[in-house]
Design an enzyme around this catalytic site. Structure first.
Site, PDB file in Angstrom:
ATOM      1  N   ASP A 195       1.027  -1.070   0.018  1.00 48.37           N
ATOM      2  CA  ASP A 195       0.147  -0.096   0.131  1.00 48.37           C
ATOM      3  C   ASP A 195       0.765   1.213  -0.060  1.00 48.37           C
ATOM      4  OD1 ASP A 195      -2.180  -1.519   0.013  1.00 48.37           O
ATOM      5  OD2 ASP A 195      -2.554  -1.078   2.340  1.00 48.37           O
ATOM      6  N   CYS A 199     -15.355  -1.153   7.252  1.00 50.91           N
ATOM      7  CA  CYS A 199     -16.598  -1.991   7.541  1.00 50.91           C
ATOM      8  C   CYS A 199     -16.223  -3.329   6.845  1.00 50.91           C
ATOM      9  CB  CYS A 199     -17.583  -1.212   6.534  1.00 50.91           C
ATOM     10  SG  CYS A 199     -19.121  -2.127   6.182  1.00 50.91           S
TER      11      CYS A 199
END
Length: 370
Positions: free
Chosen positions: A135, A242
């Protein structure tokens, strides 16, 4: 050099370093450039300006490290031993944190292990150009993972494996060795649309395409502004990320739990009571979140997310008092506090709602006078 033997060694070393699976692919992602441009043109990246700024570099790994001809794609499981999904989501007095963030920040650990893998390969072959990424660079890690045989891109846009589901981190090691490549994974989602229909905010707008502006993970982590009102109720008690699209995926029934100690639930999340977490001042927040991926969102965004969760919690005079006492500290927070108090008061009988509103009006007047 016997590259096939080297690949076997590389995969063996990777498993010893804690990776669950490793694959190798070439660097040609040209087939994904049109879809990437369409996604950017649609504005689905929201406020994540760096995605547009880097443009097509994301689909061209060799531009990150000149001379790169192969990518070693690796994945590391992160699902903790005591995930407690259902109980946490159903108890709206507690904060829900995406399961990848319950432990320590994964970036450093995964990158360090990839670096060790690169060093091990270099010891074996001599001169080697390599660079690990987690990332940390504009690279399309999911298409690379699919090309390397680590899984296919599910309708929720995450990489899925038929045996291990999707509870894993991805990392890449760019190298300049022409290693044999693995067979790409084939999509096995079929007609299943569980992830699409279960998304609380309808963020999955097409198969494999997510509008980040509607995604709770983006809203709670990447977005620092005022959460649009239409998304506040669906957020429920989700204060950081989430997992819903992964929770309903049939393939995740088979997912392995992580053995990495760093990815287990940290002590502060054993009892994620909303009011307790909201009581942390900035110094406490930074101290508690040392080594956590959550630290980067900052104290104000942390409180903003908790305020929305408190608005969605069952009626509580303690919540009302706490939120009322917080008014005036930040314009951003005040907008969400006003909404949260309205949600709390809506649970009261009509006469009590009028009384609560009058009390708050008086309190605001006293604060101004002070």
């Amino acid at each position: 050099m016997d590259y096939h033997a080297l690949v076997a060694n590389i995969k063996s070393w990777a498993y010893e370093l804690g990776f669950a699976k490793v694959g190798i692919c070439d660097v040609d992602l040209s087939a994904h450039e049109e879809a990437l441009q369409q996604w950017l043109d649609a504005g689905y990246h929201g406020d994540m300006d760096w995605m547009e700024r880097h443009g097509m570099m994301r689909a061209r790994p060799a531009e990150l490290l000149p001379g790169t001809v192969r990518v070693i794609s690796a994945r590391m499981n992160y699902l903790p031993q005591d995930a407690h999904f259902a109980t946490n989501l159903s108890d709206t007095t507690q904060a829900y944190v995406s399961r990848y963030a319950l432990g320590r920040d994964y970036h450093k650990l995964v990158r360090n292990q990839l670096k060790k893998l690169g060093e091990k390969i270099k010891e074996e072959v001599g001169a080697l150009g390599y660079r690990p990424f987690v990332d940390s660079a504009p690279v399309l890690e999911r298409p690379l993972a699919q090309k390397a045989g680590l899984g296919w891109t599910g309708k929720h846009s995450l990489i899925l494996d038929e045996n291990d589901g999707s509870w894993f981190f991805l990392g890449e090691l760019l190298i300049d060795l022409p290693l044999p490549i693995d067979e790409p994974s084939e999509n096995q989602c079929g007609k299943c649309r569980a992830c699409v229909t279960s998304c609380p905010t309808n963020a999955i707008v097409a198969d494999g395409v997510v509008d980040a502006r509607r995604c709770i993970s983006y809203l709670t982590i990447e977005y620092a502004g005022v959460i649009p009102e239409e998304f506040r109720k669906p957020m429920g008690n989700r204060i950081y990320g989430c997992d819903d699209c992964q929770l309903v995926c049939p393939f995740n029934r088979f997912a392995d739990l992580t053995t990495q100690a760093d990815f287990q639930r940290r002590e502060m999340f054993q009892d994620p009571d909303l009011l307790r977490l909201f009581s942390w001042d900035e110094k406490t927040f930074l101290q508690k979140m040392e080594g956590s991926a959550i630290r980067r969102i900052g104290h104000q965004q942390w409180r903003r997310n908790l305020i929305i969760a408190m608005g969605n919690a069952p009626y509580s005079q303690r919540i009302i008092d706490t939120l009322s006492d917080t008014i005036g500290q930040s314009e951003l927070l005040d907008i969400h506090i006003e909404w949260a108090l309205q949600q709390q008061e809506a649970q009261l009988p009509f006469s009590d709602r009028k009384k609560e509103r009058l009390i708050r009006i008086v309190q605001k007047g006293l604060q101004r006078d002070a």
